[in-house]
Write a protein that holds these residues in place. Sequence first.
Motif, mmCIF file in Angstrom:
data_model
loop_
_atom_site.group_PDB
_atom_site.id
_atom_site.type_symbol
_atom_site.label_atom_id
_atom_site.label_comp_id
_atom_site.label_asym_id
_atom_site.label_seq_id
_atom_site.Cartn_x
_atom_site.Cartn_y
_atom_site.Cartn_z
ATOM 1 N N PRO A 43 2.910 2.414 5.301
ATOM 2 C CA PRO A 43 1.576 2.496 4.692
ATOM 3 C C PRO A 43 0.550 3.162 5.601
ATOM 4 O O PRO A 43 0.421 2.798 6.777
ATOM 5 C CB PRO A 43 1.215 1.033 4.436
ATOM 6 C CG PRO A 43 2.041 0.262 5.416
ATOM 7 C CD PRO A 43 3.315 1.024 5.576
ATOM 8 N N THR A 83 -5.260 1.262 3.368
ATOM 9 C CA THR A 83 -5.327 -0.149 2.997
ATOM 10 C C THR A 83 -4.752 -0.363 1.596
ATOM 11 O O THR A 83 -4.136 -1.400 1.327
ATOM 12 C CB THR A 83 -6.776 -0.656 3.064
ATOM 13 O OG1 THR A 83 -7.651 0.247 2.372
ATOM 14 C CG2 THR A 83 -7.238 -0.774 4.511
ATOM 15 N N GLY A 124 0.201 -0.651 13.995
ATOM 16 C CA GLY A 124 0.900 -1.291 12.892
ATOM 17 C C GLY A 124 2.392 -1.272 13.157
ATOM 18 O O GLY A 124 2.927 -0.285 13.671
ATOM 19 N N PRO A 143 -3.930 0.713 9.275
ATOM 20 C CA PRO A 143 -4.259 1.358 7.998
ATOM 21 C C PRO A 143 -5.662 1.958 7.969
ATOM 22 O O PRO A 143 -6.602 1.418 8.548
ATOM 23 C CB PRO A 143 -4.134 0.214 6.983
ATOM 24 C CG PRO A 143 -3.290 -0.815 7.646
ATOM 25 C CD PRO A 143 -3.577 -0.704 9.111
ATOM 26 N N PHE A 171 -1.022 -0.286 1.902
ATOM 27 C CA PHE A 171 -0.538 -1.490 2.575
ATOM 28 C C PHE A 171 -0.273 -2.607 1.554
ATOM 29 O O PHE A 171 0.776 -3.270 1.580
ATOM 30 C CB PHE A 171 -1.559 -1.939 3.616
ATOM 31 C CG PHE A 171 -0.997 -2.774 4.729
ATOM 32 C CD1 PHE A 171 0.367 -2.954 4.885
ATOM 33 C CD2 PHE A 171 -1.849 -3.389 5.640
ATOM 34 C CE1 PHE A 171 0.885 -3.723 5.930
ATOM 35 C CE2 PHE A 171 -1.356 -4.159 6.676
ATOM 36 C CZ PHE A 171 0.019 -4.331 6.813
#
Length: 478
Positions: free
Chosen positions: A213, A216, A197, A337, A219
Motif C-alpha cells: 500500500p 492511506t 512500513g 502511507p 492501506f
Amino acid sequence: MRNSKMKKYRSDMTQTPDGKAAGMNGTASQEGAARQDDKPITRRRLLRAIPGMASALAFPGLVAAAGGAKRFSGTTLNVSIFSQAFPTLLRRWIPEFEAATGAKVNYDTPAFPIYNQRADLELSTHGSAYDVLNVTFIYSNRWISAGWFTPLDDYLHGPDTPSDWGLDDILAGARAPETGKDGKLYGIPWNVEVVLGGAARFDLVRKAGLDFPQTTDDFVKVLRAVNGKDDTAGFIADNHYGWTFPPYLHAFGGDVFRNAPDDLLPALDTPEAIAAADYFSGLLRHYGPDGAVSYTADQTLQALKTGRVNFSTIGQTYLAQLGTSRSAATAAFGLVPQGPKGRFPGVAVHGLGIPAGSKNKAAAWEFIKWATSKDIVARAVAQGYGSPARRSALESPQFKRRQDINGYDLSRLSIESVELAGKKGYMKYRTVSIYPQVDQQINKAIELIVSGQMSAAQAMKHAQQETVAELRRSGVRI
C-alpha cells in the motif's frame, strides 16, 4: 556532575560491553617502533605497529614534532551520551583516541531518561562539568535556542578538520534538527531513526492480488483483504502513539502544534487531527490483534517476526530484524502511507555537541570529529550498528547486506525518509521542550478511541483541553 562523581566512571572505561578488558589495542607500539628503527622489520613488529599507525593517520596534526608530545596531553574530557548501541561500541575504542591524542576521557552512558535529566540541569545552570554531550532530539530546540551549545561551523571549516572528513556525507535531513535558527550546526549526528512500513506476511497480500500500500486508502483496502487470513491480524503499532501516530496526523493535514517552534498552541482538536485519529485508531480497532493498545515496540516486533500480525509502521531498526526471523521469506517493506496531504515518515536524530560552558572545546571537537568520523561509523556498522547518519555507511555493502530483505532495500527507504523530513521540516513538533506533556495526552486519546470509550472528536477535544490546561499550569505561554 562534579569531578568527584566523575571518577567512578573511570573504573569501567577499560571494559567492553561483555565485561572483558579492553586494552590499548597496540597503539603504544607506534612510539616503541620509532625507538627500534635499527632493528630488522619482522612480521610480529609490523602487526604490533599497525593499530598505532592507524591512530596517527586518523588524527593528523595531533602529535607534535618535538619529542612525540601529543597536543592534548594532560587534558581530561568529560563525555556523556545516553546508553545505546553506538555509545556502547564507542566505549571499546576510546583507548585508541586517548593514545592518539594524549587526552583522557571520562565516559558516562546513563539510561535515556537519566541522561536527559542530568544534561538539562547541567546546561540550564550554565555548568562546565561536561565537554561533550548528546544533543537529544526531543530537547534540541530548547538546548540550541537557549545558547547552551557551541556552534561547530568554525571547527568544521578550521585547519584541524580535513577536507575529506565528510560533513556532506552526513544526510542533510539528519543535520537539519541539529541546526539553529542562525543556520549554524550545533550537533554532529551519530544516530537517525526512521519509521517505515513493513509487512510480515506479504504473501497473503500477493494472494489477494494486491501490492504494497502506497496511500492511506490503499492501506485500508489491503488490510480488509488480509485481516484474519491464516490466523494473522492485519495491523499493529507500538503503543507510544506520540511517536507512531504523527505520520498519520501529518498525512491528513493536521499537526501537534499550530506552528512549532514559534507558536506552541496545541492543535489536537482541528478537523484534520480528528480525522487522522479516527483513521489511525480504526486500523487498530478493526484490524489489530486482541489487546492492541497494550503492544510495546518489542511486542510489536515479536508479533511481526512470528507472523501473528501482518503490517506495522515502526522504526527501521525493528523492521530490519525481520531478516533473521521466520517472516524473512514473506516480508515486504515501503514508506509510510501517503495521505491526502502527503507522506510524512517519522524521523528522530541524535548528535554530539559541545556545551557552551566546556573549558576544553578544542579537545572536545577532536573527540566529536573522531567519534562521528567515517572510519568509526564504518566500524560500528561492521559490528551490527543499524542507525548511522552517514550516507557512506547507509550505502556500504556491509550495511546493505543486512538491510536487503527479500529483495527490499531498507537502506534506500531510510535515506528517502530522512531527506523527506529534512525538506519538509514537519518534525519540529518533537524538538520543543513541552512535547512530552502533549505526547501523554495523545497516548490517552488514541487508547480512548480504540477502546470505544470516546469518539475521535471527543477524545481529541479532551486531549486539547487537558494539554492547554497542563501547559498553562506549568507556566508555558501559549
